[in-house]
Write an enzyme that holds these catalytic residues in place. Structure first.
Site, PDB file in Angstrom:
ATOM      1  N   SER A 177      -2.233   0.937  -4.991  1.00  0.00           N
ATOM      2  CA  SER A 177      -2.767   2.057  -4.215  1.00  0.00           C
ATOM      3  C   SER A 177      -4.029   2.639  -4.814  1.00  0.00           C
ATOM      4  O   SER A 177      -4.253   2.579  -6.023  1.00  0.00           O
ATOM      5  CB  SER A 177      -1.690   3.151  -4.136  1.00  0.00           C
ATOM      6  OG  SER A 177      -2.195   4.321  -3.547  1.00  0.00           O
ATOM      7  N   ASN A 178      -4.796   3.265  -3.933  1.00  0.00           N
ATOM      8  CA  ASN A 178      -5.929   4.086  -4.355  1.00  0.00           C
ATOM      9  C   ASN A 178      -5.468   5.285  -5.177  1.00  0.00           C
ATOM     10  O   ASN A 178      -6.251   5.865  -5.935  1.00  0.00           O
ATOM     11  CB  ASN A 178      -6.657   4.637  -3.120  1.00  0.00           C
ATOM     12  CG  ASN A 178      -7.632   3.652  -2.512  1.00  0.00           C
ATOM     13  OD1 ASN A 178      -8.015   2.670  -3.134  1.00  0.00           O
ATOM     14  ND2 ASN A 178      -8.049   3.934  -1.284  1.00  0.00           N
TER      15      ASN A 178
ATOM     16  N   ASP B 209       0.862  -1.169   0.000  1.00  0.00           N
ATOM     17  CA  ASP B 209       0.000   0.000   0.000  1.00  0.00           C
ATOM     18  C   ASP B 209       0.911   1.235   0.000  1.00  0.00           C
ATOM     19  O   ASP B 209       2.058   1.157   0.442  1.00  0.00           O
ATOM     20  CB  ASP B 209      -0.873  -0.042   1.270  1.00  0.00           C
ATOM     21  CG  ASP B 209      -1.606   1.261   1.487  1.00  0.00           C
ATOM     22  OD1 ASP B 209      -2.397   1.634   0.611  1.00  0.00           O
ATOM     23  OD2 ASP B 209      -1.359   1.918   2.522  1.00  0.00           O
ATOM     24  N   ALA B 210       0.385   2.365  -0.457  1.00  0.00           N
ATOM     25  CA  ALA B 210       1.238   3.557  -0.546  1.00  0.00           C
ATOM     26  C   ALA B 210       1.062   4.487   0.653  1.00  0.00           C
ATOM     27  O   ALA B 210       1.967   4.641   1.487  1.00  0.00           O
ATOM     28  CB  ALA B 210       0.945   4.310  -1.848  1.00  0.00           C
ATOM     29  N   TYR B 211      -0.122   5.098   0.750  1.00  0.00           N
ATOM     30  CA  TYR B 211      -0.309   6.187   1.716  1.00  0.00           C
ATOM     31  C   TYR B 211      -0.497   5.626   3.132  1.00  0.00           C
ATOM     32  O   TYR B 211      -1.393   4.827   3.374  1.00  0.00           O
ATOM     33  CB  TYR B 211      -1.495   7.063   1.292  1.00  0.00           C
ATOM     34  CG  TYR B 211      -1.228   7.705  -0.051  1.00  0.00           C
ATOM     35  CD1 TYR B 211      -0.279   8.722  -0.165  1.00  0.00           C
ATOM     36  CD2 TYR B 211      -1.856   7.255  -1.204  1.00  0.00           C
ATOM     37  CE1 TYR B 211       0.011   9.293  -1.392  1.00  0.00           C
ATOM     38  CE2 TYR B 211      -1.574   7.824  -2.442  1.00  0.00           C
ATOM     39  CZ  TYR B 211      -0.638   8.840  -2.524  1.00  0.00           C
ATOM     40  OH  TYR B 211      -0.343   9.400  -3.745  1.00  0.00           O
TER      41      TYR B 211
HETATM   42  C1  LAC Z   1      -3.651   3.659  -0.585  1.00  0.00           C
HETATM   43  C2  LAC Z   1      -4.423   4.182   0.590  1.00  0.00           C
HETATM   44  C3  LAC Z   1      -5.377   3.210   1.124  1.00  0.00           C
HETATM   45  O1  LAC Z   1      -2.497   4.042  -0.801  1.00  0.00           O
HETATM   46  O2  LAC Z   1      -3.592   4.539   1.602  1.00  0.00           O
HETATM   47  O3  LAC Z   1      -4.241   2.851  -1.309  1.00  0.00           O
END
Ligand code: LAC
Length: 227
Positions: free
Chosen positions: A121-122, A9-11
């Site tokens: 990631s989103n 995941d990124a964020y």
């Molecule tokens: C993402 C969010 C969920 O990077 O943090 O997908």
């Protein structure tokens, strides 16, 4: 575990989402934000995610930048911050979020041990490109996958299936790493082996699937997943 593909995941996992509000609060002239930045950062993130989930349920997709802007507008209004220049500064900083300090070394260790690595990631590809460049970790990633190719946010199963399609593998051949408990649970439900990076020491989410492993940061990940 004998795993050859590690997906992040990124964020919140690789990139510190609180860094934008923290950095802006430290800049000259930011006294109003300095007094409330942790609340702004928390509300911004919470609303950004809530809007992503609600839009997925409502079937009204937009890209992650839109929910990032909408979440910030809610958070600023909740803290009585009506300042267009501050809004623009916070949004600009989101394109250059710092990576957590252990990230470059952790990714280098995985690559040195023959692991395929990627982000799922989103975020839109443009947003992710900005963050990856600014963190200087592009050479340590084999790919960056965005929900924009399926038009729905996590934790929809179509998102996780992007990984098994891209790497032509079964879910149980992938380890998925997220600091977001709900994302780790969604990925576990899809069939990935999952690691929840529980930086804040939170209780586990009560969802239909549970991550197999829990770490307090990413530095122990290579030893956990490379046998
Ligand atoms: C993402 C969010 C969920 O990077 O943090 O997908």
């Amino acid at each position: 575990m004998t795993i050859r593909t590690c997906i992040f995941d990124a964020y919140g996992t690789l990139f510190d989402v609180a860094a934008a509000a923290r950095s802006a609060a430290a800049e000259p002239g930011s006294e109003a934000l300095a007094a409330v930045w942790p609340v702004v950062a928390e509300n911004w993130r919470r609303k950004q995610l809530e809007y992503s989930w609600l839009r997925a349920v409502m079937g009204v997709h937009c890209d992650f930048w839109q929910v990032t802007e909408d979440g910030l507008d809610w958070a600023m209004e909740a803290s009585h911050l009506a300042d267009p220049d501050l809004r623009a500064r916070l949004l600009a900083l989101y394109w250059e979020l710092a990576a957590y300090p252990e990230v470059p070394q952790m990714l280098a260790a995985l690559k040195a041990r023959g692991m395929q690595t990627a982000i799922l990631s989103n975020g839109s590809l443009a947003m992710l490109d900005g963050a990856v460049r600014s963190a200087g970790i592009g050479a340590l990633l084999d790919d960056v996958l965005s929900v924009e190719s399926v038009g729905v946010f996590k934790p929809h199963a179509r998102v996780y299936a992007l990984v098994t399609e891209r790497f032509a593998c079964r879910p149980d051949e992938v380890v998925f790493v997220s600091s977001n408990g709900w994302d780790a649970a969604g990925a576990a439900g899809f069939g990935f082996r999952t690691v929840w990076v529980n930086r804040a020491g939170l209780p586990p989410d009560r969802l239909p699937a549970t991550p197999q492993h829990q770490l307090s940061n990413l530095s122990q990940l290579p030893d956990l997943i490379v046998s």
